[in-house]
Design a protein around this motif. Structure first.
Motif, PDB file in Angstrom:
ATOM      1  N   ASP A 105      17.157  52.759  66.909  1.00 27.33           N
ATOM      2  CA  ASP A 105      15.991  53.020  66.058  1.00 27.33           C
ATOM      3  C   ASP A 105      15.782  51.888  65.055  1.00 27.33           C
ATOM      4  OD1 ASP A 105      15.480  55.447  67.331  1.00 27.33           O
ATOM      5  OD2 ASP A 105      16.708  56.585  65.903  1.00 27.33           O
ATOM      6  N   ALA A 106      16.869  51.364  64.504  1.00 26.59           N
ATOM      7  CA  ALA A 106      16.772  50.238  63.567  1.00 26.59           C
ATOM      8  C   ALA A 106      16.264  48.990  64.293  1.00 26.59           C
ATOM      9  CB  ALA A 106      18.121  49.975  62.902  1.00 26.59           C
ATOM     10  N   ILE A 107      16.696  48.812  65.531  1.00 27.99           N
ATOM     11  CA  ILE A 107      16.231  47.669  66.321  1.00 27.99           C
ATOM     12  C   ILE A 107      14.731  47.779  66.580  1.00 27.99           C
ATOM     13  CG2 ILE A 107      16.357  46.568  68.601  1.00 27.99           C
ATOM     14  CD1 ILE A 107      19.391  47.125  68.519  1.00 27.99           C
ATOM     15  N   GLU A 108      14.276  48.990  66.852  1.00 26.96           N
ATOM     16  CA  GLU A 108      12.840  49.205  67.075  1.00 26.96           C
ATOM     17  C   GLU A 108      12.044  48.879  65.806  1.00 26.96           C
ATOM     18  OE1 GLU A 108      10.040  52.982  68.151  1.00 26.96           O
ATOM     19  OE2 GLU A 108      11.900  52.775  69.310  1.00 26.96           O
ATOM     20  N   ASP A 109      12.551  49.318  64.654  1.00 24.17           N
ATOM     21  CA  ASP A 109      11.898  48.994  63.375  1.00 24.17           C
ATOM     22  C   ASP A 109      11.879  47.485  63.152  1.00 24.17           C
ATOM     23  OD1 ASP A 109      11.509  51.685  62.852  1.00 24.17           O
ATOM     24  OD2 ASP A 109      13.192  51.843  61.453  1.00 24.17           O
ATOM     25  N   LEU A 110      13.003  46.835  63.432  1.00 22.54           N
ATOM     26  CA  LEU A 110      13.100  45.386  63.272  1.00 22.54           C
ATOM     27  C   LEU A 110      12.095  44.673  64.164  1.00 22.54           C
ATOM     28  CD1 LEU A 110      14.385  42.770  62.247  1.00 22.54           C
ATOM     29  CD2 LEU A 110      16.173  43.082  63.975  1.00 22.54           C
ATOM     30  N   ALA A 111      11.992  45.097  65.409  1.00 21.01           N
ATOM     31  CA  ALA A 111      11.054  44.468  66.343  1.00 21.01           C
ATOM     32  C   ALA A 111       9.627  44.551  65.808  1.00 21.01           C
ATOM     33  CB  ALA A 111      11.155  45.112  67.722  1.00 21.01           C
ATOM     34  N   GLY A 112       9.268  45.698  65.248  1.00 18.02           N
ATOM     35  CA  GLY A 112       7.936  45.849  64.659  1.00 18.02           C
ATOM     36  C   GLY A 112       7.729  44.921  63.472  1.00 18.02           C
ATOM     37  N   ASN A 113       8.744  44.793  62.629  1.00 19.80           N
ATOM     38  CA  ASN A 113       8.645  43.894  61.475  1.00 19.80           C
ATOM     39  C   ASN A 113       8.545  42.437  61.912  1.00 19.80           C
ATOM     40  OD1 ASN A 113       8.746  45.965  59.585  1.00 19.80           O
ATOM     41  ND2 ASN A 113      10.969  45.899  59.452  1.00 19.80           N
ATOM     42  N   LEU A 114       9.320  42.065  62.913  1.00 21.30           N
ATOM     43  CA  LEU A 114       9.272  40.683  63.400  1.00 21.30           C
ATOM     44  C   LEU A 114       7.889  40.348  63.945  1.00 21.30           C
ATOM     45  CD1 LEU A 114      12.735  40.450  65.206  1.00 21.30           C
ATOM     46  CD2 LEU A 114      12.105  39.459  62.990  1.00 21.30           C
ATOM     47  N   GLU A 115       7.310  41.303  64.663  1.00 23.74           N
ATOM     48  CA  GLU A 115       5.966  41.085  65.206  1.00 23.74           C
ATOM     49  C   GLU A 115       4.941  41.003  64.080  1.00 23.74           C
ATOM     50  OE1 GLU A 115       2.806  43.453  68.029  1.00 23.74           O
ATOM     51  OE2 GLU A 115       4.941  43.598  68.520  1.00 23.74           O
ATOM     52  N   GLU A 116       5.034  41.923  63.121  1.00 24.32           N
ATOM     53  CA  GLU A 116       4.076  41.945  62.011  1.00 24.32           C
ATOM     54  C   GLU A 116       4.098  40.640  61.213  1.00 24.32           C
ATOM     55  OE1 GLU A 116       3.260  44.389  57.834  1.00 24.32           O
ATOM     56  OE2 GLU A 116       4.531  45.289  59.379  1.00 24.32           O
ATOM     57  N   TYR A 117       5.283  40.095  61.002  1.00 26.15           N
ATOM     58  CA  TYR A 117       5.409  38.873  60.202  1.00 26.15           C
ATOM     59  C   TYR A 117       5.469  37.604  61.062  1.00 26.15           C
ATOM     60  CZ  TYR A 117       5.994  41.980  56.295  1.00 26.15           C
ATOM     61  OH  TYR A 117       5.778  42.945  55.348  1.00 26.15           O
ATOM     62  N   GLU A 118       5.166  37.747  62.360  1.00 28.69           N
ATOM     63  CA  GLU A 118       5.094  36.629  63.287  1.00 28.69           C
ATOM     64  C   GLU A 118       6.352  35.767  63.254  1.00 28.69           C
ATOM     65  OE1 GLU A 118       1.422  34.562  62.586  1.00 28.69           O
ATOM     66  OE2 GLU A 118       0.244  36.381  62.839  1.00 28.69           O
TER      67      GLU A 118
END
Length: 144
Positions: free
Chosen positions: A18-31
């Motif tokens: 779940d933390a990895i999924e959150d991280l993936a979203g943050n990485l995408e959002e901040y390019e």
């Protein structure tokens, strides 16, 4: 383009999907495209060589009640994997213990910031909706 110098790569180690999924979203959002995410338990033996990373920044479990001392397991492992400094969050109440332990091993501990973490009610045993915990953000580096 990443806010982190693209000349250097970043490796994120996390066990919780779940933390990895959150991280993936943050990485995408901040390019941020120069971050490799590895799902693993850093406390278990791994294929990572000692000193493979320059720096570690971590927020380990605090090591209370059912997992007493786990914060030190994470800190010790980070120090094995890094040839540079380790930056980490720890309960302020453990500051003296951590400092003594690290200094006895040839490391210097610097408290960079003192703050409060809001810990929400996550389990039935938690009686309050939220608890504020005094936390230190520390830097651990080898003595020179």
């Amino acid at each position: 383009s990443s806010g982190i110098n693209a000349e250097y790569g970043v490796t994120a180690l996390e066990v919780d999907p779940d933390a990895i999924e959150d991280l993936a979203g943050n990485l995408e959002e901040y390019e941020m495209d120069n971050v490799d995410v590895v799902q693993c338990d850093v406390t278990a033996p791994s294929s990572f060589k000692e000193g493979v990373f320059d720096t570690a920044i971590m927020n380990p479990p605090f090591g209370t009640k059912n997992n007493e001392g786990i914060d030190m397991v994470f800190l010790d492992r980070a120090l094995e994997l890094c040839r540079g400094s380790v930056y980490s969050f720890h309960k302020s109440s453990t500051r003296e213990f951590i400092t003594r332990r690290m200094e006895s091993r040839g490391y210097h501990v610097t408290v960079l910031a003192e703050m409060k973490f809001s810990i929400p009610q996550m389990y039935k045993m938690h009686r309050k909706k939220e608890v504020l915990v005094d936390v230190d953000f520390i830097r651990v580096a080898r003595e020179r």
